[in-house]
Design an enzyme around this catalytic site. Structure first.
Site, PDB file in Angstrom:
ATOM      1  N   HIS A 254    -111.126  18.386   8.249  1.00  0.00           N
ATOM      2  CA  HIS A 254    -111.001  19.732   8.759  1.00  0.00           C
ATOM      3  C   HIS A 254    -112.263  20.580   7.984  1.00  0.00           C
ATOM      4  CE1 HIS A 254    -107.342  19.203  11.006  1.00  0.00           C
ATOM      5  NE2 HIS A 254    -107.024  18.559  10.047  1.00  0.00           N
ATOM      6  N   ASP A 318    -105.513  16.725   4.533  1.00  0.00           N
ATOM      7  CA  ASP A 318    -104.729  15.823   5.941  1.00  0.00           C
ATOM      8  C   ASP A 318    -105.803  15.558   6.992  1.00  0.00           C
ATOM      9  OD1 ASP A 318    -105.147  18.709   6.403  1.00  0.00           O
ATOM     10  OD2 ASP A 318    -103.955  18.385   8.301  1.00  0.00           O
ATOM     11  N   GLU A 319    -105.336  14.457   7.817  1.00  0.00           N
ATOM     12  CA  GLU A 319    -105.949  14.282   9.038  1.00  0.00           C
ATOM     13  C   GLU A 319    -107.367  13.624   8.746  1.00  0.00           C
ATOM     14  OE1 GLU A 319    -103.012  16.264  11.957  1.00  0.00           O
ATOM     15  OE2 GLU A 319    -104.954  17.388  11.600  1.00  0.00           O
ATOM     16  N   ASN A 320    -107.802  13.083   7.760  1.00  0.00           N
ATOM     17  CA  ASN A 320    -109.154  12.643   7.824  1.00  0.00           C
ATOM     18  C   ASN A 320    -109.059  11.082   7.849  1.00  0.00           C
ATOM     19  OD1 ASN A 320    -111.705  11.988   6.828  1.00  0.00           O
ATOM     20  ND2 ASN A 320    -111.270  11.663   4.342  1.00  0.00           N
TER      21      ASN A 320
END
Length: 676
Positions: A254, A318-320
């Site tokens: 992000h 998150d969400e890597n």
């Protein structure tokens, strides 16, 4: 003897539960207090009402709250209050006392007692923040009769179930002005939330001024960011309300906005980064093997952390998915060199480096549950958002607590998914899991999360409120306080009290409807908005490709909310088989298509024509069946055809009464004879 004592204890306990249920029907308190008793000694509110605060020093929070209390009370009651505040203790009608000033940590005591008598109101607390919570409860006790306004005569002893009760607002995807933050902080305080989680960076923007790295706001914010003075202002404003502020700077994923300003820190060398305009999960990621990355973050955090006094600092995490890591040969060599077998282990390496940086700055690292790995220091705080994940026997919150980590839950409280309040209210932060005393202490509490891909300052309030008020009750009140119908009864009152605080969740819906109808008032359009709900769980923006940064967010779907008002009522009427009331609604809806004609030529309204037409057809046939008390096969066929059309989404909304229409057909078939 022991058996008789046990029976007596059980009888007293059941009597207490019954009395609390009775009181919940009478009073509209939210969150519901731990202990409340009636004393039938209401206090009359008149121009002579005054407030005193015991002691001479350190009264700033309570002084501010008392002044605001008087303003809100006068506005609600219309009473012309004379002197009001400050008054000497002996002469005051509302006497506030507390022992110490809270330093706003997870150890802060928010316990208070409140006693309303005929001639005085007493608020006692261990800290000034506890006194603030008591004042908010007192405002919810305002009632009236033909003789005027009064505070209900009760005695309350209250304290929170969880020490961490938060609301996360994403100001990165769509920037939220200061006025939005302040009015939502006011609303948070009114329902006793005590943590404002401020999501400040993401792929779509970096929202805090940096004097050390000025390119962050110059190149990565579209000019929409908070100055350091504004950050201090929000922190101070929140502190006056007894609310802690936890910032989030999301790394290593992000990070598109950061890399737009400083591309040399990216994992894909030579890439021309630019602010992301879409929503979703993206590949740009900070480079974990470059020392320059950690130097940048240490310098940035050294500059930023003094703006936020709280001990906790959220780094996202998150969400890597690590695509750019996989494509970078040097990063792959680095992984082998350090015996890192996966990108998950590489991110743990990154997180441990950050944990040390933040520890040196006096902060505790907090991150989304992807950071939970065996090698992460237990000083880190796990923010659970995915529930039970692969490889774990229990939810990440429970797993973290059992492994020795503090944890906060957001699973089940993602209010941007537009699910019903009944859904969110049914989620308990711990559930029925058996924990040791130490494990239970590590579960700090929970947060609602307002991600802003699909909201702007005009619509964000209607997505947060009033659902968050009810969710806040699950964070504060006893676990046994979970009756949905009773909650909805009380929430209906709290909903309008939120509007008194400046929350725009009601009025801005009308603003949007006028906008799409070319500034014309149209009751048919309003009726539809009270029957329709935005399609749920991110299906409105599948894969993040339809709505972008500068897409319109003043469309019909933005005027609709979860728990569409008339749909909720109608669905209950059908469940109760209250045919007289049902017919009133059907008669009203049968005229909708005719009444919509006045604005149907507007491009933003025209696609609703088919929805309105089939609503009118369905309502008219059902009304005819219920009035004549007979049903024919051709009516059933026509109803089924019309309802099939009503089931599909229109302009990103769904009609929330379709299931009840189907139930009415079934009820009619059972109740009345079928004729050909």
């Amino acid at each position: 003897m022991k058996k008789n004592i046990l029976i007596l204890v059980i009888a007293i306990f059941h009597q207490y539960l019954f009395s609390q249920d009775t009181l919940r029907e009478k009073y509209n308190l939210m969150p519901w207090p731990q202990h409340i008793n009636e004393n039938n000694t209401p206090f009359k509110i008149d121009e002579k009402l005054t407030i005193s605060i015991a002691g001479e020093d350190f009264k700033k929070r309570v002084t501010n709250a008392s002044v605001q209390f008087l303003r809100r009370l006068a506005n609600r009651t219309g009473v012309f209050i004379d002197a009001g505040f400050p008054i000497k203790q002996k002469k005051a009608s509302i006497k506030i006392s507390f022992d110490t000033v809270s330093n706003l940590t997870i150890e802060s005591d928010e316990t208070y007692s409140l006693e309303v008598k005929e001639n005085s109101v007493l608020i006692k607390a261990k800290t000034d923040v506890g006194a603030l919570r008591g004042l908010e409860t007192l405002l919810q006790l305002v009632n009236f009769n033909q003789n005027g306004y009064y505070f209900e005569g009760v005695a309350i002893k209250d304290s929170p179930r969880f020490v961490w009760r938060g609301l996360m607002i994403d100001a990165a995807r769509h920037f939220q002005p200061m006025s939005v933050l302040k009015r939502n902080l006011n609303a948070m305080a009114s329902v006793k939330l005590n943590v404002f989680h401020w999501h400040l960076t993401d792929d779509q923007g970096f929202r805090v001024e940096s004097k050390v790295y000025p390119k962050l706001q110059e190149k990565a914010s579209d000019g929409l960011f908070y100055t350091q003075e504004q950050v201090k202002e929000i922190v101070k404003y929140a502190s006056n309300l007894g609310i802690r502020v936890i910032p989030e700077f999301d790394v290593p994923g992000h990070s598109t906005a950061i890399l737009t300003a400083y591309p040399e820190l990216g994992s894909k060398e030579g890439m021309n980064y630019s602010i992301e305009r879409f929503s979703g999960i993206f590949d740009p990621t900070l480079n974990p093997y470059k020392e320059a990355t950690y130097t940048f973050l240490e310098n940035l955090f050294t500059e930023i952390t003094p703006l936020f006094p709280d001990e906790y600092f959220h780094i996202g995490g998150d969400e890597n998915e690590g695509k750019h890591w996989d494509e970078n040969e040097k990063i792959q060599e680095f992984k082998k060199e350090h015996n890192l077998k996966s990108n998950h282990e590489l991110q743990t390496y990154f997180n441990i480096k950050l944990e040390k940086i933040l520890k040196k700055l006096g902060k505790k690292l907090m991150g989304w549950d992807e950071i939970l790995t065996p090698s992460l220091p237990t000083s880190a705080v796990i923010h659970s958002w995915r529930g039970k994940r692969e490889g774990l026997e229990q939810s990440t919150l429970i797993e973290a607590a059992k492994r020795g980590y503090q944890g906060v839950l957001s699973t089940g409280y993602y209010i941007d998914r537009m699910l019903s309040i009944e859904h969110h209210y049914s989620v308990d932060p711990i559930g029925d899991v058996v924990l040791t005393k130490e494990e239970r202490k590590r579960i700090l509490g929970a947060e609602t999360t307002m991600w802003s891909e699909l909201v702007t300052s005009k619509t964000i309030d209607s997505r947060i409120w009033p659902r968050t008020a009810a969710i806040a009750e699950r964070f504060w009140s006893a676990k046994a306080v979970n009756d949905v119908n009773n909650m909805q009864k009380r929430l209906e009152v709290i909903n309008f009290q939120l509007e008194e605080l400046g929350i725009t969740h009601i009025k801005n819906r009308a603003v949007i409807l006028r906008n799409i109808s070319n500034h014309q008032e149209n009751n048919a359009l309003k009726t539809l908005s009270n029957l329709c709900e935005p399609i749920k769980i991110y299906s409105r923006n599948e894969a993040g490709t339809e709505y972008k940064t500068f897409s319109p967010f003043t469309l019909f779907a933005d005027a609709c909310v979860a728990d569409a008002k008339d749909a909720v009522i109608f669905n209950k009427l059908v469940a109760q088989e209250n045919f007289n009331e049902i017919k009133i609604y059907l008669k009203h809806w049968s005229k909708n298509y005719d009444e919509l004609q006045a604005v149907l030529n507007n491009p933003n309204v025209k696609p609703l024509g088919e929805l309105s037409k089939n609503l009118s057809i369905t309502s008219n046939i059902l009304l005819n069946i219920l009035t004549k008390k007979e049903i024919s096969t051709w009516q059933i066929d026509k109803l089924n055809a019309s309802i099939a059309l009503l089931e599909k989404p229109y302009l990103d909304v769904e009609l929330a009464v379709v299931a009840s229409f189907k139930n009415l057909i079934t009820l009619s078939q059972k109740k009345y004879s079928s004729k050909k």
